[in-house]
Design a protein around this motif. Structure first.
Motif, PDB file in Angstrom:
ATOM      1  N   HIS A 355       0.836  -1.199   0.000  1.00  0.00           N
ATOM      2  CA  HIS A 355       0.000   0.000   0.000  1.00  0.00           C
ATOM      3  C   HIS A 355       0.877   1.257   0.000  1.00  0.00           C
ATOM      4  N   TYR A 356       1.831   1.292   0.920  1.00  0.00           N
ATOM      5  CA  TYR A 356       2.702   2.464   1.072  1.00  0.00           C
ATOM      6  C   TYR A 356       3.546   2.692  -0.187  1.00  0.00           C
ATOM      7  N   ALA A 357       4.155   1.622  -0.709  1.00  0.00           N
ATOM      8  CA  ALA A 357       5.023   1.761  -1.880  1.00  0.00           C
ATOM      9  C   ALA A 357       4.237   2.242  -3.102  1.00  0.00           C
ATOM     10  N   SER A 382      15.166 -10.614  -0.552  1.00  0.00           N
ATOM     11  CA  SER A 382      15.464 -11.365  -1.774  1.00  0.00           C
ATOM     12  C   SER A 382      14.659 -10.841  -2.958  1.00  0.00           C
ATOM     13  N   LEU A 383      13.489 -10.291  -2.690  1.00  0.00           N
ATOM     14  CA  LEU A 383      12.671  -9.629  -3.709  1.00  0.00           C
ATOM     15  C   LEU A 383      12.171  -8.315  -3.134  1.00  0.00           C
ATOM     16  N   GLY A 384      12.036  -7.303  -3.992  1.00  0.00           N
ATOM     17  CA  GLY A 384      11.494  -6.036  -3.545  1.00  0.00           C
ATOM     18  C   GLY A 384       9.978  -6.098  -3.404  1.00  0.00           C
ATOM     19  N   PRO A 385       9.369  -5.074  -2.799  1.00  0.00           N
ATOM     20  CA  PRO A 385       7.915  -5.119  -2.545  1.00  0.00           C
ATOM     21  C   PRO A 385       7.079  -5.249  -3.812  1.00  0.00           C
ATOM     22  N   PHE A 386       7.453  -4.546  -4.872  1.00  0.00           N
ATOM     23  CA  PHE A 386       6.663  -4.651  -6.099  1.00  0.00           C
ATOM     24  C   PHE A 386       6.839  -6.016  -6.752  1.00  0.00           C
ATOM     25  N   GLU A 387       8.036  -6.593  -6.656  1.00  0.00           N
ATOM     26  CA  GLU A 387       8.252  -7.940  -7.198  1.00  0.00           C
ATOM     27  C   GLU A 387       7.390  -8.964  -6.462  1.00  0.00           C
TER      28      GLU A 387
END
Length: 786
Positions: A355-357, A382-387
C-alpha cells in the motif's frame, strides 16, 4: 563525462563510523583517500582521524580487504590540511545529520575545491535542496547526494540524489565510478525525505512494530516470521534494531515523523512506551549489551511483563507449511484466508508495505525497479515489494488491499492510486513502470552497464538467455554467445564437483580446444563452488570400495591437470565461496578474475582429508618458484599453514596473500562484470600467442621440511590447539607438500606429488575419525573437531 578514471583522489569529510568505512572501501579500490576530521584537542592534531583509521583493522566484518590498504588513507584535520583538497576530485561529506553543521563545513571547504571537484553529501535523508543553499553558485552544479549503506564495503546499495542544480554529467560520472570502481548497485532517487530505501524500509519496520502489538506476538516470534522465512535478512526486525541501536531507531522514527507532516502514515512513526523505557534505562541494543535481546541474544524482552525471557519461539507448523508453498499466489491467498494470528500478521505487514510503496512511487522514485533494487540492496530482501506483489498476482492482491482499506483493516484510508488498476504488474520485458510518467522505463543506457553482460534481474523482466548450448550433462553446461569463447557453468547445488562435473569439464575442454579461442569457468550465480561432492563420496567410502574411491580422486587430478595444460587459455571467474576442489580448479586456470567478495580456501582438513586435486602440488611448485633456488621452507610454511588451518580468505585480495590466487590474477569490484572481464582476459591471452605451460620437475623440501612441520605440529597438539587427528591430517599435508621421504632439494615430477596427495587422501578416508567428520559435515554443514 562518464569516465571513472577522472576520479583519482578522494577526500572524506568526517571520520565517524560511516566516514572511516567509506574511506576504507575507497582504499580497497586502490584509491588514495584523505580522511578529515576536527583537530584533536590534545596530542596529535590528526588524532581523531588517525584513531579511526587504526580502528578499521579491529572491526568485524572487516572494512578493509587487507589491513595494508589502510596505508592509502591519509589522516588530516580541517585546521591544517584544507590545501590538500585542491588535488581531490571528489569530496564525500559524512558528518552528523545536522544541517547547520553541514552548512558550516561546506562554507569552510569549498574555497579549496578545484574547478572539477565534486562535492557529495552522504546524508541519509536530509533535503538536498536546503543543503545546496550553503554551497557557492560556482560549486552547486557539482553538488549532490551519495548515500552509502552501512557497512559500505558489503552493502550493495548507493543512492545517488541530485538537487535541482546538479549537472547531469556529474551524476553519470559518479554512477560509473560507483558501479565499476566500487562495485555498487546505484539507484537514483528523488530529493524527498529519506530518499527511497529508508523511506520504504523504515516504514516497513514501523508497520511491523505496530502489527506486533495488534496481533500480540512475541518479539522473537516476529523475528522468526520476518527473516529468511519470507525472504528477508537473517537479523529480521528486532535483531536488526538491536544492531542499529534502539536510540538510533527512535531518532530515525522521530526524524521521519518530523520530515513527513503530510504523510498519511505519519502517526505510525512512534515507538511504544515500553520501548521508551528500555531506551531510558540504557538498553540500546548490541552496543550496550541489551536491547530487545539480552544474554548474547538468548533472551528476549517481553513487553507484557517488562522483563526478559528465554528466546527461541518458532512459527506455528501450519503457518510454516503455508510459507513453504512455492506458488506465491497460493501462499498469499492462504495467508489472507487463514484465521491464525501469525498468518494474519504476515498478510498485514505485506499489505501495508505494498500500500505504502504504491502511494509513494510517483513521489520518491523514477520507476518501480528502483524501489525494488533499493530495498533488495539496502535491506537484504530477496525480492522487492513490487516484485513480491507482482509474483503473488497483481490484480488479485490489489483487490485484497482495496477491500482491506474499505473495511478499515489497513493502516490508513488512503486509496490505492489509480495507476494500480491500469496495469497488470510493474515489471515487463520493455521496462519497469514509472507512475510519474505513466510509462515503462528501460534500464540505464550508461556505457558502464554494457560491462554487465547478465545484470541482476528483476522479477517480470525478460529472463536471461544464457547463449547457445554446445554440450550439457547433469553436472554442467558448455555454452557460447557466438564470440568464439566457450563458457562452462555448473548446474549442481552449490556448484559442488562430482563425477558429472568432472566429465563435463573434460568433455568441454576437448570441444573448446577444437572450436573456441578459450574457455571461461563462470557460474550464473554465486558461489563458484563449495568443493567436492561429499555426498557422492561418502557412499563409496562407507561401502568400503576404496578402489573406486581412489579412481575418483585420480579423475579429479586428471581434470585439474587438463585445465592447466589445455591448448587454449582457461580463465576462472569467481565470486562468493570457492572451497576445496573449487579452489583447486581456480589454482589450475591460466588466470582468475575474482570479485572482491570472493572467499577462497583449501578446507579439506575440516572433513579430515587433505587437498588432493593438485592443491598441495601447486603450492609446492609456487614455493619453488618463489624461493629462486634458495631455502624452500620459508616459502612452504605459509602454504602449509593455510591448508593445515583451513584458512579461507575474507576477500579476493587476501586470497592473493594466502597464495590461492596468483599475483597475475585480476580483482574487480562488481561481480556482474566478471564474465565481461574474464572474456577480455581470454582474448588477451589468445591474441598474444598463447602457449600452454609445460610440465616441469619440482624441487621439494623432503624429509627436512616434513620434520620442521612435524615439530610445529607436536607443539600445537601438546598445547591443546589441535586434536590428535588434526595432527595426523596435517602431517599428511606436510608429506604431500614436501615431496615425501626424499632428500631435501630432490627434484620430482608432478605425478610423484599427485601420487602422495592421492595416497594420503585415501588413507585418511579409511579412518573412522575422518568418516565421522564427513558424515557430520553432511548432516550439520559444520566441521567436527574429533
Amino acid at each position: 563525462m562518464n569516465n571513472a578514471a577522472a576520479i583519482r583522489q578522494v577526500a572524506v569529510l568526517g571520520a565517524g563510523v560511516m566516514g572511516a568505512q567509506i574511506a576504507a572501501h575507497l582504499a580497497n579500490a586502490d584509491m588514495p583517500v584523505v580522511l578529515f576530521d576536527l583537530p584533536a584537542k590534545e596530542g596529535d592534531p590528526n588524532g581523531i582521524a588517525t584513531k579511526a583509521i587504526a580502528n578499521l583493522a579491529k572491526l568485524n566484518p572487516a572494512p578493509l580487504a587487507i589491513k595494508e590498504r589502510a596505508q592509502l588513507i591519509q589522516p588530516a584535520n580541517y585546521d591544517q590540511h584544507l590545501e590538500a583538497l585542491r588535488t581531490c576530485d571528489l569530496l564525500i561529506e559524512a558528518i552528523a545529520e545536522r544541517p547547520d553543521w553541514k552548512a558550516d563545513l561546506y562554507r569552510r571547504v569549498t574555497p579549496y575545491l578545484n574547478d572539477r571537484a565534486i562535492l557529495a553529501t552522504n546524508t541519509s535523508g536530509l533535503p538536498l535542496s536546503a543543503l545546496a543553499q550553503s554551497v557557492p553558485d560556482t560549486v552547486r552544479s557539482r553538488f549532490c547526494g551519495i548515500h552509502f549503506f552501512n557497512p559500505p564495503r558489503y552493502m550493495a546499495l548507493v543512492e545517488l540524489i541530485p538537487c535541482a542544480t546538479t549537472d547531469p554529467a556529474i551524476l553519470d560520472l559518479l554512477e560509473t565510478f560507483l558501479v565499476s570502481t566500487l562495485g555498487k548497485g546505484v539507484v537514483r532517487g528523488k530529493d524527498t525525505p529519506n530518499f527511497i530505501a529508508n523511506r520504504i524500509g523504515v516504514f516497513s519496520m514501523a508497520a511491523i512494530m505496530h502489527q506486533t502489538q495488534v496481533f500480540g506476538l512475541g518479539l522473537d516470534l516476529v523475528d522468526a516470521l520476518t527473516g529468511p522465512a519470507i525472504g528477508r535478512a537473517k537479523s529480521a526486525t528486532y535483531r536488526t534494531a538491536d544492531i542499529v541501536g534502539l536510540d538510533t531507531m527512535d531518532h530515525v522514527f522521530k526524524g521521519s515523523a518530523h520530515a513527513l507532516p503530510q504523510d498519511p502514515w505519519r502517526s505510525y512513526y512512534q515507538v511504544p512506551d515500553w520501548l521508551n523505557t528500555l531506551i531510558a534505562k540504557g538498553a540500546l541494543g548490541q552496543k550496550s549489551g541489551a536491547g530487545f535481546y539480552a544474554g548474547k541474544g538468548k533472551q528476549v524482552f517481553d513487553p507484557t511483563t517488562g522483563t526478559y525471557r528465554d528466546a527461541g519461539a518458532k512459527p506455528d507448523e501450519a503457518v510454516q507449511a503455508i510459507l513453504k508453498r512455492k506458488n506465491p499466489a497460493e501462499k498469499f491467498a492462504a495467508l489472507r484466508a487463514s484465521d491464525h494470528p501469525q498468518a494474519q500478521f504476515l498478510w498485514a505487514i505485506h499489505r501495508d508495505v505494498f500500500h505504502y510503496a504504491a502511494v509513494l512511487l510517483a513521489e520518491i522514485a523514477d520507476n518501480a525497479r528502483d524501489v525494488d533494487f533499493a530495498i533488495r540492496w539496502g535491506y537484504g530482501w530477496s525480492l522487492g515489494p513490487f516484485e513480491i506483489w507482482q509474483a503473488a498476482g497483481w490484480k488479485q492482491v490489489a483487490a485484497w488491499i482495496a477491500a482491506d482499506i474499505a473495511a478499515g483493516k489497513a493502516l490508513t484510508t488512503t486509496p490505492l492510486p489509480a495507476w494500480v488498476d491500469q496495469v497488470d504488474g510493474v515489471h515487463r520485458p520493455q521496462g519497469s513502470y514509472s507512475a510519474a510518467e505513466n510509462a515503462y522505463k528501460p534500464r540505464s543506457s550508461l556505457p558502464v552497464y554494457q560491462r554487465q553482460l547478465y545484470p541482476e534481474p528483476v522479477l517480470g523482466e525478460a529472463p536471461h538467455r544464457y547463449g547457445e548450448t554446445v554440450f550439457e550433462n547433469s553436472g554442467a553446461r558448455l555454452w557460447t554467445t557466438g564470440d568464439g569463447i566457450g563458457i562452462l557453468s555448473f548446474k549442481t547445488k552449490l556448484h559442488v564437483i562430482g563425477d558429472d562435473v568432472l566429465e563435463a569439464v573434460l568433455a568441454s575442454l576437448n570441444i573448446a580446444e577444437r572450436d573456441f579461442a578459450g574457455l571461461v569457468l563462470w557460474q550464473t550465480e554465486a558461489p563458484f563452488s563449495a568443493g567436492a561432492n561429499l555426498a557422492e563420496a561418502v557412499s563409496v567410502v562407507l561401502a568400503g570400495d576404496f578402489v573406486s574411491f581412489e579412481k575418483a580422486v585420480a579423475k579429479f587430478q586428471q581434470t585439474t591437470a587438463a585445465l592447466r595444460y589445455s591448448a587454449i587459455p582457461v580463465v576462472g571467474a569467481v565470486q562468493g565461496l570457492a572451497l576445496g576442489g573449487g579452489c583447486e580448479f581456480l589454482m589450475h586456470c591460466d588466470r582468475v578474475v575474482a570479485a572482491l567478495e570472493s572467499y577462497i580456501g583449501l578446507v579439506e582438513v575440516g572433513v579430515g582429508l587433505i587437498p588432493a586435486g593438485g592443491g598441495c602440488k601447486e603450492f609446492a611448485r609456487r614455493a619453488m618458484d618463489e624461493a629462486k633456488g634458495g631455502d624452500l621452507l620459508p616459502f612452504l610454511r605459509p602454504y602449509f599453514e593455510a591448508m593445515a588451518m583451513a584458512k579461507v580468505s575474507r576477500s579476493a585480495e587476501e586470497a592473493q596473500q594466502l597464495g590461492y590466487l596468483k599475483p597475475s590474477d585480476v580483482i574487480i569490484f562488481n561481480p556482474y562484470e566478471l564474465l565481461y572481464v574474464a572474456k577480455a582476459q581470454v582474448r588477451a591471452l589468445a591474441e598474444t600467442g598463447y602457449r600452454p605451460p609445460q610440465p616441469r620437475p619440482i624441487r621439494v623440501a623432503g624429509r627436512t621440511g616434513m620434520a620442521a612441520f612435524q615439530m610445529a605440529l607436536v607443539n600445537m597438539r601438546d598445547g591443546g590447539f589441535i586434536s590428535a587427528h588434526d595432527d595426523q591430517v596435517s602431517l599428511k599435508i606436510a608429506t604431500a607438500l614436501c615431496g615425501g621421504e626424499v632428500d631435501a632439494n630432490t627434484w620430482v615430477d608432478e605425478a610423484w606429488l599427485l601420487g602422495l596427495e592421492r595416497q594420503a587422501f585415501v588413507e585418511l578416508a579409511k579412518t573412522p575419525l575422518t568418516q565421522a567428520r564427513i558424515e557430520h559435515m553432511l548432516k550439520t554443514g559444520k566441521p567436527l573437531r574429533n
